[in-house]
Design a protein around this motif. Structure first.
Motif, mmCIF file in Angstrom:
data_model
loop_
_atom_site.group_PDB
_atom_site.id
_atom_site.type_symbol
_atom_site.label_atom_id
_atom_site.label_comp_id
_atom_site.label_asym_id
_atom_site.label_seq_id
_atom_site.Cartn_x
_atom_site.Cartn_y
_atom_site.Cartn_z
ATOM 1 N N ALA A 148 1.012 -1.277 0.003
ATOM 2 C CA ALA A 148 0.144 -0.127 -0.087
ATOM 3 C C ALA A 148 0.899 1.300 0.103
ATOM 4 O O ALA A 148 0.707 2.226 -0.537
ATOM 5 C CB ALA A 148 -0.762 -0.182 1.306
ATOM 6 N N MET A 149 1.892 1.242 0.905
ATOM 7 C CA MET A 149 2.967 2.429 0.959
ATOM 8 C C MET A 149 3.478 2.567 -0.454
ATOM 9 O O MET A 149 3.648 3.731 -0.808
ATOM 10 C CB MET A 149 3.970 2.235 2.068
ATOM 11 N N PHE B 142 6.053 2.810 -10.054
ATOM 12 C CA PHE B 142 6.182 2.414 -8.562
ATOM 13 C C PHE B 142 7.583 2.244 -8.396
ATOM 14 O O PHE B 142 8.443 2.072 -9.207
ATOM 15 C CB PHE B 142 5.368 1.257 -8.328
ATOM 16 N N GLU B 143 8.159 1.818 -7.036
ATOM 17 C CA GLU B 143 9.393 1.541 -6.649
ATOM 18 C C GLU B 143 9.826 0.227 -7.297
ATOM 19 O O GLU B 143 11.007 -0.049 -7.373
ATOM 20 C CB GLU B 143 9.372 1.701 -5.371
ATOM 21 N N TYR B 144 8.816 -0.579 -7.496
ATOM 22 C CA TYR B 144 9.068 -1.872 -7.990
ATOM 23 C C TYR B 144 8.726 -2.158 -9.374
ATOM 24 O O TYR B 144 8.907 -3.286 -9.964
ATOM 25 C CB TYR B 144 8.340 -2.934 -7.007
ATOM 26 N N GLY B 145 8.195 -1.137 -10.319
ATOM 27 C CA GLY B 145 7.961 -1.486 -11.480
ATOM 28 C C GLY B 145 7.054 -0.209 -12.151
ATOM 29 O O GLY B 145 6.849 0.735 -11.621
ATOM 30 N N VAL C 85 1.295 0.340 -17.093
ATOM 31 C CA VAL C 85 0.957 1.238 -18.385
ATOM 32 C C VAL C 85 -0.550 0.643 -18.691
ATOM 33 O O VAL C 85 -0.674 -0.577 -18.767
ATOM 34 C CB VAL C 85 1.668 0.926 -19.568
ATOM 35 N N GLY C 86 -1.513 1.510 -18.554
ATOM 36 C CA GLY C 86 -2.885 1.131 -18.674
ATOM 37 C C GLY C 86 -3.958 2.224 -18.287
ATOM 38 O O GLY C 86 -3.736 3.472 -18.013
ATOM 39 N N HIS C 87 -5.085 1.752 -17.777
ATOM 40 C CA HIS C 87 -6.071 2.635 -17.404
ATOM 41 C C HIS C 87 -5.764 3.265 -16.180
ATOM 42 O O HIS C 87 -5.647 2.230 -15.102
ATOM 43 C CB HIS C 87 -7.470 1.862 -17.525
ATOM 44 N N ILE C 88 -6.247 4.464 -15.884
ATOM 45 C CA ILE C 88 -5.771 5.186 -14.506
ATOM 46 C C ILE C 88 -7.204 5.636 -13.822
ATOM 47 O O ILE C 88 -7.861 6.584 -14.947
ATOM 48 C CB ILE C 88 -4.883 6.021 -14.552
ATOM 49 N N VAL C 89 -7.533 5.664 -12.932
ATOM 50 C CA VAL C 89 -8.907 6.258 -12.343
ATOM 51 C C VAL C 89 -8.422 7.008 -11.156
ATOM 52 O O VAL C 89 -8.081 6.324 -10.074
ATOM 53 C CB VAL C 89 -10.095 5.423 -12.302
ATOM 54 N N GLU C 90 -8.529 8.229 -10.827
ATOM 55 C CA GLU C 90 -8.463 9.329 -10.124
ATOM 56 C C GLU C 90 -7.123 8.767 -9.294
ATOM 57 O O GLU C 90 -6.653 8.769 -8.161
ATOM 58 C CB GLU C 90 -9.561 8.874 -8.822
ATOM 59 N N GLY C 91 -5.910 8.715 -10.239
ATOM 60 C CA GLY C 91 -4.619 8.710 -9.882
ATOM 61 C C GLY C 91 -4.260 7.127 -9.550
ATOM 62 O O GLY C 91 -3.068 6.963 -9.112
ATOM 63 N N LYS C 92 -5.059 6.184 -9.831
ATOM 64 C CA LYS C 92 -4.581 4.775 -9.295
ATOM 65 C C LYS C 92 -4.932 3.898 -10.526
ATOM 66 O O LYS C 92 -5.846 4.109 -11.366
ATOM 67 C CB LYS C 92 -5.433 4.374 -8.195
ATOM 68 N N ALA C 93 -3.905 2.783 -10.365
ATOM 69 C CA ALA C 93 -4.482 1.901 -11.678
ATOM 70 C C ALA C 93 -5.541 1.203 -11.420
ATOM 71 O O ALA C 93 -5.950 0.527 -10.392
ATOM 72 C CB ALA C 93 -3.324 0.837 -11.620
ATOM 73 N N GLN C 94 -6.577 1.331 -12.494
ATOM 74 C CA GLN C 94 -7.904 0.664 -12.298
ATOM 75 C C GLN C 94 -8.405 0.090 -13.428
ATOM 76 O O GLN C 94 -8.548 1.140 -14.552
ATOM 77 C CB GLN C 94 -8.648 1.961 -11.876
ATOM 78 N N GLU D 103 -6.975 -3.087 -9.354
ATOM 79 C CA GLU D 103 -8.294 -2.340 -8.822
ATOM 80 C C GLU D 103 -7.403 -1.649 -7.694
ATOM 81 O O GLU D 103 -6.493 -2.364 -6.910
ATOM 82 C CB GLU D 103 -8.928 -3.220 -8.252
ATOM 83 N N ASP D 104 -7.472 -0.401 -7.903
ATOM 84 C CA ASP D 104 -6.681 0.485 -6.655
ATOM 85 C C ASP D 104 -5.239 0.343 -6.504
ATOM 86 O O ASP D 104 -4.769 -0.151 -5.481
ATOM 87 C CB ASP D 104 -7.299 0.182 -5.366
ATOM 88 N N ASN D 105 -4.559 0.211 -7.741
ATOM 89 C CA ASN D 105 -3.215 0.010 -7.735
ATOM 90 C C ASN D 105 -2.702 -1.514 -7.397
ATOM 91 O O ASN D 105 -1.469 -1.769 -7.101
ATOM 92 C CB ASN D 105 -2.445 0.869 -6.860
#
Length: 217
Positions: free
Chosen positions: A110-111, A141-144, A147-156, A190-192
């Motif tokens: 989550a962090m 992200f720190e680990y990867g 690329v794709g759809h984003i909703v309100e700043g998160k991978a969704q 869903e939600d990153n």
């Protein structure tokens, strides 16, 4: 001989409108051997057959069946295991551990997800993540890189996440499978977090499939 019971036949008169006994639907008893006619109007009687009451018989049968069930069930019920009581409130907090999910790894993921930044299709670098951004773009992200759809700043929704360092694919994967640098997952997010994805190695050979909260394939 004086106590011998006299046999009778029972009937009803159908001469309704002309006979009081017929109007009252009265049951008339006539000794066997005598003319089977109404004593008031002389009309022929229709014999009434004796019937056993159905409802009491059915009710009696139900009572007998219930008694038999109780007699058979009682000895068996004493040997049945006692029901387990409701888990205390603390059990909810322990559910993550008992399901094979590392609670610490959940917090870590989550962090890391919150530390992502957005690069839009136009190449615009948005740092930090704009919580209002919705569209197609890239999340780092720190680990990867996602690329794709984003909703309100998160991978969704539909997208692909390519790992740049060794990392657990999903915190809810009870097998705890780890992706190596160059591996990637593609599917639904869903939600990153990974929801339902296929997992490929950097050689593009499929390693498996992961469904959040299950063992996958």
């Amino acid at each position: 001989m004086g106590n011998q019971k006299t046999l009778v036949r029972k009937g009803r008169c159908l001469n309704i409108g002309n006979c009081n006994k017929a109007n009252k639907h009265e049951i008339i008893e006539v000794n066997v051997g005598e003319d089977f006619v109404c004593p008031e109007c002389g009309g022929e009687l229709v014999e009434v057959k004796h019937r056993f009451p159905v409802v009491p018989i059915i009710a009696g049968g139900i009572v007998v069946v219930l008694l038999l069930v109780l007699l058979v069930w009682k000895p068996w019920s004493e040997d049945l295991p006692k029901p387990v009581g409701t888990e205390p409130t603390g059990a909810v907090e322990d559910s993550v551990k008992t399901s094979g999910v590392d609670e610490e790894s959940v917090d870590t993921l989550a962090m890391e997800a919150d530390s992502a930044k957005i690069i839009t299709e136009e190449g615009e670098d948005i740092t930090p993540v704009d919580p209002e951004f919705t569209g197609t773009g890239t999340l780092k992200f720190e680990y990867g890189v996602y690329v794709g759809h984003i909703v309100e700043g998160k991978a969704q929704g539909a997208g692909t996440l390519t790992y740049t360092k060794r990392h657990r694919i999903s915190a809810t994967d009870s097998q705890g499978r780890m992706a190596e640098p160059g591996d990637y997952v593609t599917g639904d997010f869903e939600d990153n977090a990974v929801k339902t994805v296929r997992w490929y190695g950097k050689d593009k050979k499929m390693k498996g499939a992961i469904l959040a909260g299950s063992n996958g394939l």
